[in-house]
Design a protein around this motif. Structure first.
Motif, short mmCIF file in Angstrom:
data_model
loop_
_atom_site.label_atom_id
_atom_site.label_comp_id
_atom_site.label_asym_id
_atom_site.label_seq_id
_atom_site.Cartn_x
_atom_site.Cartn_y
_atom_site.Cartn_z
N TRP A 186 71.27 16.47 93.64
CA TRP A 186 71.02 17.76 94.28
C TRP A 186 72.24 18.23 95.06
O TRP A 186 72.73 17.54 95.96
N GLU A 213 64.14 25.71 92.35
CA GLU A 213 65.05 24.73 91.75
C GLU A 213 64.96 23.39 92.47
O GLU A 213 64.98 22.33 91.86
N GLN A 223 61.92 21.58 91.30
CA GLN A 223 62.13 20.93 90.01
C GLN A 223 62.93 19.65 90.17
O GLN A 223 62.64 18.63 89.54
N HIS A 224 63.95 19.71 91.05
CA HIS A 224 64.76 18.52 91.30
C HIS A 224 63.89 17.40 91.88
O HIS A 224 64.02 16.24 91.49
N VAL A 283 60.75 16.85 91.50
CA VAL A 283 59.85 16.29 90.48
C VAL A 283 60.64 15.41 89.52
O VAL A 283 60.27 14.27 89.26
N SER A 284 61.77 15.93 89.02
CA SER A 284 62.48 15.21 87.96
C SER A 284 63.19 13.96 88.49
O SER A 284 63.39 13.00 87.75
N SER A 285 63.54 13.95 89.77
CA SER A 285 64.28 12.81 90.31
C SER A 285 63.35 11.74 90.89
O SER A 285 63.80 10.65 91.24
#
Ligand SMILES: Nc1nc2c(ncn2[C@@H]2O[C@H](COP(=O)(O)OP(=O)(O)OP(=O)(O)O)[C@@H](O)[C@H]2O)c(=O)[nH]1
Ligand SMILES: [Mg+2]
Length: 349
Positions: free
Chosen positions: A249, A273, A276-277, A279-281
């Motif tokens: 990030w 954004e 999303q970061h 969740v995905s990380s």
């Protein structure tokens, strides 16, 4: 040293007389159906702590908590409340290609154990939303009447999430450790500054740069905005804001004019954004665990404080102090004795 200071503590320790479970269940159902009165009553109950707050927490167990929890903090007067109002407006009207979202705003004041006062202006600023059933706004204090982060603050955030609000915005006033504690309850933290000499440095000193996921230079209609943005981007590039452990990030630096809505779409996009970061990380799960940990810790500390502030607790402490003064035991062993007493206090008086 004894202070001789009698803490202004309510003596009722909420053993017995807790709210009837049936009433709590009905309140929660009504609140989830959108009853503002039911939401307000539940919030007051969790703020006041004790057994009734425990009954509410039990009722909420297992409910989905899909809310995005956004923290807004920063320099005094930077425009946090105005920006919260602008964000609220944008989230309610639907933006970023998304439908309108329901929003709860908790304006938290760490400087005072009481709510109200300083936050009245904020209420007025958000007045356009008072009749909107998709919005709930409340000011509260973050400090318990016995000191420390009130157990009511994490509980209030959790309540709003469990009641089904899409977004919970926590705005804090003031600077310092209690503000950082409050922001640890959020998934995404926006630190708001206004252009001016050394704002970034001040924020860094106050320890709030370390918790920023987004940096916002508000009052971008004022002189010095470009310089402030440049300074902050420099600090981010140098890793001054310390979220390196969150991986890839890159903290964005945004400019807004909260009073006319400029830059608010970009802020909404940046919040998305970051979501999303998270969740995905896998960072979202870590922050949820941190929030739950803070909720547990706050109740533990509150219960210890309550027990020690009651008549029996004060007697226990006084006896321990006498033993230390007389040289019979050291203060560590005396503390252990008090902890043992807390684990199994004799019947309350
Ligand atoms: N020119 C200009 N004024 C702004 C802007 N945003 C907020 N203000 C004004 O700045 C003043 C402070 O705004 P608030 O939103 O109360 O700031 P705050 O950070 O919530 O303040 P505290 O809660 O007291 O720390 C108000 O008079 C706002 O109208 C902006 O983008 N440009
Ligand atoms: Mg404010």
């Amino acid at each position: 040293v004894t202070t001789g200071h009698d803490a202004p503590v309510a003596t009722a320790t909420s053993t017995g007389g807790g709210a009837a479970p049936v009433a709590v269940g009905e309140l929660v159902a009504a609140a989830r159906d959108g009853s503002v009165r039911a939401i307000a009553r539940l919030l007051t109950t969790v703020e006041n702590g004790g057994a009734p707050a425990g009954a509410v927490a039990a009722e909420l167990t297992g409910l989905p908590r899909p809310a995005e929890i956004i923290g807004i903090t920063g320099a005094p007067g930077a425009g946090k409340s105005t920006l919260t109002g602008a964000l609220l407006h944008r989230l309610r009207s639907g933006s970023d290609g998304r439908a309108a979202r329901t929003v709860a705003v908790l304006a938290v004041d760490p400087s005072s154990p009481f709510s109200g006062g300083a936050l009245l202006g904020d209420r007025v600023r958000m007045a356009e939303h008072v009749t909107d059933p998709g919005v709930f706004i409340r000011s509260m204090s973050s400090r318990g009447s016995l000191g420390g982060l009130s157990a009511g603050t994490p509980a209030a955030v959790d309540l709003m999430s469990a009641l089904g609000f899409d977004v919970v915005i926590i705005e804090t006033v003031g600077v310092g450790q209690s503000e950082v504690d409050v922001m640890h309850l959020a998934d995404t933290v926006a630190v708001v500054l206004a252009p001016g000499m050394g704002d970034g440095i001040q924020a860094a000193k106050a320890g709030i740069m370390e918790i920023a996921d987004l940096l916002v230079v508000n009052k971008a209609d004022h002189e010095g905005t470009k310089a402030a943005v440049r300074e902050l981007k420099g600090m981010v590039a140098l890793g001054r804001s310390g979220v390196a452990e969150a991986g890839s990030w890159r903290i964005p630096v945004l400019a807004t004019v909260a009073s006319d809505g400029m830059g608010v779409d970009e802020l909404v996009a940046a919040l998305g954004e970051h979501r999303q970061h998270l969740v995905s990380s896998g960072e979202l799960a870590r922050r949820q665990a941190r929030r739950a940990g803070a909720a547990v810790e706050s109740v533990v500390l509150e219960r210890v404080r309550r027990a020690l502030a009651g008549p029996a607790g004060r007697r226990e402490l006084a006896a321990a102090a006498d033993s230390v003064v007389a040289g019979r035991i050291d203060h560590h062993r005396a503390a252990q004795g008090v902890i043992d007493w807390l684990r199994s206090p004799p019947a309350a008086d």
